[in-house]
Scaffold this motif. Structure first.
Motif, PDB file in Angstrom:
ATOM      1  N   THR A  87     -65.702  42.068  -2.107  1.00  0.00           N
ATOM      2  CA  THR A  87     -64.262  42.153  -2.360  1.00  0.00           C
ATOM      3  C   THR A  87     -63.539  41.210  -1.412  1.00  0.00           C
ATOM      4  O   THR A  87     -64.068  40.851  -0.350  1.00  0.00           O
ATOM      5  CB  THR A  87     -63.721  43.588  -2.138  1.00  0.00           C
ATOM      6  OG1 THR A  87     -63.862  43.915  -0.750  1.00  0.00           O
ATOM      7  CG2 THR A  87     -64.445  44.606  -2.996  1.00  0.00           C
ATOM      8  N   LYS A  88     -62.355  40.838  -1.794  1.00  0.00           N
ATOM      9  CA  LYS A  88     -61.541  39.954  -0.955  1.00  0.00           C
ATOM     10  C   LYS A  88     -61.256  40.619   0.389  1.00  0.00           C
ATOM     11  O   LYS A  88     -61.328  39.986   1.442  1.00  0.00           O
ATOM     12  CB  LYS A  88     -60.232  39.611  -1.674  1.00  0.00           C
ATOM     13  CG  LYS A  88     -59.366  38.643  -0.921  1.00  0.00           C
ATOM     14  CD  LYS A  88     -58.125  38.291  -1.706  1.00  0.00           C
ATOM     15  CE  LYS A  88     -57.281  37.306  -0.908  1.00  0.00           C
ATOM     16  NZ  LYS A  88     -56.065  36.928  -1.612  1.00  0.00           N
ATOM     17  N   GLU A  89     -60.962  41.910   0.341  1.00  0.00           N
ATOM     18  CA  GLU A  89     -60.662  42.662   1.561  1.00  0.00           C
ATOM     19  C   GLU A  89     -61.844  42.641   2.535  1.00  0.00           C
ATOM     20  O   GLU A  89     -61.673  42.432   3.733  1.00  0.00           O
ATOM     21  CB  GLU A  89     -60.328  44.112   1.168  1.00  0.00           C
ATOM     22  CG  GLU A  89     -60.024  45.004   2.340  1.00  0.00           C
ATOM     23  CD  GLU A  89     -59.797  46.447   1.878  1.00  0.00           C
ATOM     24  OE1 GLU A  89     -60.748  47.085   1.386  1.00  0.00           O
ATOM     25  OE2 GLU A  89     -58.657  46.916   2.036  1.00  0.00           O
ATOM     26  N   ARG A  90     -63.052  42.840   2.012  1.00  0.00           N
ATOM     27  CA  ARG A  90     -64.244  42.834   2.874  1.00  0.00           C
ATOM     28  C   ARG A  90     -64.503  41.448   3.453  1.00  0.00           C
ATOM     29  O   ARG A  90     -64.838  41.318   4.634  1.00  0.00           O
ATOM     30  CB  ARG A  90     -65.463  43.306   2.094  1.00  0.00           C
ATOM     31  CG  ARG A  90     -65.436  44.788   1.832  1.00  0.00           C
ATOM     32  CD  ARG A  90     -66.648  45.229   1.086  1.00  0.00           C
ATOM     33  NE  ARG A  90     -66.664  46.681   0.967  1.00  0.00           N
ATOM     34  CZ  ARG A  90     -67.582  47.350   0.320  1.00  0.00           C
ATOM     35  NH1 ARG A  90     -68.579  46.716  -0.273  1.00  0.00           N
ATOM     36  NH2 ARG A  90     -67.527  48.666   0.267  1.00  0.00           N
ATOM     37  N   LEU A  91     -64.356  40.419   2.643  1.00  0.00           N
ATOM     38  CA  LEU A  91     -64.565  39.056   3.144  1.00  0.00           C
ATOM     39  C   LEU A  91     -63.554  38.717   4.238  1.00  0.00           C
ATOM     40  O   LEU A  91     -63.916  38.133   5.263  1.00  0.00           O
ATOM     41  CB  LEU A  91     -64.499  38.043   2.004  1.00  0.00           C
ATOM     42  CG  LEU A  91     -65.692  38.032   1.048  1.00  0.00           C
ATOM     43  CD1 LEU A  91     -65.436  37.074  -0.106  1.00  0.00           C
ATOM     44  CD2 LEU A  91     -66.966  37.662   1.775  1.00  0.00           C
ATOM     45  N   GLU A  92     -62.298  39.073   4.032  1.00  0.00           N
ATOM     46  CA  GLU A  92     -61.274  38.814   5.053  1.00  0.00           C
ATOM     47  C   GLU A  92     -61.593  39.561   6.344  1.00  0.00           C
ATOM     48  O   GLU A  92     -61.434  39.020   7.442  1.00  0.00           O
ATOM     49  CB  GLU A  92     -59.887  39.207   4.530  1.00  0.00           C
ATOM     50  CG  GLU A  92     -59.361  38.262   3.482  1.00  0.00           C
ATOM     51  CD  GLU A  92     -58.061  38.748   2.838  1.00  0.00           C
ATOM     52  OE1 GLU A  92     -57.550  39.837   3.199  1.00  0.00           O
ATOM     53  OE2 GLU A  92     -57.549  38.024   1.964  1.00  0.00           O
ATOM     54  N   GLU A 108     -67.632  33.720  -1.216  1.00  0.00           N
ATOM     55  CA  GLU A 108     -66.221  33.638  -1.634  1.00  0.00           C
ATOM     56  C   GLU A 108     -66.070  33.308  -3.113  1.00  0.00           C
ATOM     57  O   GLU A 108     -65.103  33.713  -3.747  1.00  0.00           O
ATOM     58  CB  GLU A 108     -65.468  32.621  -0.763  1.00  0.00           C
ATOM     59  CG  GLU A 108     -65.216  33.150   0.618  1.00  0.00           C
ATOM     60  CD  GLU A 108     -64.469  32.185   1.511  1.00  0.00           C
ATOM     61  OE1 GLU A 108     -64.512  30.959   1.279  1.00  0.00           O
ATOM     62  OE2 GLU A 108     -63.835  32.669   2.473  1.00  0.00           O
ATOM     63  N   ASP A 109     -67.038  32.601  -3.708  1.00  0.00           N
ATOM     64  CA  ASP A 109     -66.969  32.261  -5.140  1.00  0.00           C
ATOM     65  C   ASP A 109     -67.216  33.478  -6.018  1.00  0.00           C
ATOM     66  O   ASP A 109     -66.878  33.468  -7.200  1.00  0.00           O
ATOM     67  CB  ASP A 109     -68.003  31.176  -5.475  1.00  0.00           C
ATOM     68  CG  ASP A 109     -67.713  29.872  -4.754  1.00  0.00           C
ATOM     69  OD1 ASP A 109     -66.533  29.648  -4.372  1.00  0.00           O
ATOM     70  OD2 ASP A 109     -68.649  29.080  -4.551  1.00  0.00           O
ATOM     71  N   VAL A 121     -66.072  36.634  -5.429  1.00  0.00           N
ATOM     72  CA  VAL A 121     -65.117  37.705  -5.134  1.00  0.00           C
ATOM     73  C   VAL A 121     -64.721  38.420  -6.411  1.00  0.00           C
ATOM     74  O   VAL A 121     -64.372  37.792  -7.414  1.00  0.00           O
ATOM     75  CB  VAL A 121     -63.863  37.157  -4.408  1.00  0.00           C
ATOM     76  CG1 VAL A 121     -62.810  38.251  -4.260  1.00  0.00           C
ATOM     77  CG2 VAL A 121     -64.239  36.604  -3.066  1.00  0.00           C
ATOM     78  N   GLN A 122     -64.716  39.732  -6.370  1.00  0.00           N
ATOM     79  CA  GLN A 122     -64.332  40.573  -7.528  1.00  0.00           C
ATOM     80  C   GLN A 122     -62.839  40.821  -7.518  1.00  0.00           C
ATOM     81  O   GLN A 122     -62.243  41.112  -6.585  1.00  0.00           O
ATOM     82  CB  GLN A 122     -65.070  41.913  -7.446  1.00  0.00           C
ATOM     83  CG  GLN A 122     -66.570  41.741  -7.425  1.00  0.00           C
ATOM     84  CD  GLN A 122     -67.181  41.799  -8.790  1.00  0.00           C
ATOM     85  OE1 GLN A 122     -66.682  42.489  -9.660  1.00  0.00           O
ATOM     86  NE2 GLN A 122     -68.242  41.053  -8.988  1.00  0.00           N
TER      87      GLN A 122
END
Length: 147
Positions: free
Chosen positions: A113-118, A143-144, A146-147
């Motif tokens: 998820t975007k939140e986890r990557l950030e 990053e490619d 991301v859900q």
């Protein structure tokens, strides 16, 4: 003459005895000083060695992993950790835990998820410097997806 001979022998034996005793005391004292100096040098090396410092930091991070603190109770804002069953902040993040999070996401695209990557990108500042480039590269590859 006989008394003189006896006196000479006794004097020689006393001199030898005294020399042996003094030598033993000097050697023992020197060994103790060398041990003390060696302990001081070991202590200094332990204090100054980057490897030892890194090991201490890792041990501290492992301890932080085990400690769950309710930050709201002590008046701090609670940092949200987006991973399941974990609530500790970045400050408690070890290289091993970071590795687990990345592996979790790499093995299941649904976990990305975007939140986890950030959160992981921010967490790069809290992991060991030697691990950062590899972790950053793995995060970039996710990053490619991301859900």
């Amino acid at each position: 003459m006989r008394k003189l001979k006896t006196l000479f022998i006794v004097s020689a034996l006393l001199a030898i005895f005294f020399t042996v005793i003094v030598s033993i005391v000097i050697v023992t004292d020197t060994d103790e000083k060398q041990k003390a100096q060696g302990n001081q040098e070991d202590s200094l090396q332990n204090q100054l060695s980057p490897e030892k410092e890194g090991q201490k930091v890792k041990e501290k991070n492992k301890t932080n992993d085990k400690i769950e603190v309710d930050l709201e109770k002590i008046g701090l804002d609670k940092e949200v950790n987006p991973f399941p069953n974990d609530s500790f902040p970045h400050a408690g993040l070890s290289d091993e835990r970071f590795e687990e999070y990345l592996t979790l996401m790499e093995n299941d695209d649904k976990e990305i998820t975007k939140e986890r990557l950030e959160w992981l990108i921010e967490g790069l500042d809290f992991v060991g410097e030697e691990s950062r480039p590899g972790f950053k590269e793995r995060i970039n590859s996710l990053e490619d997806k991301v859900q």
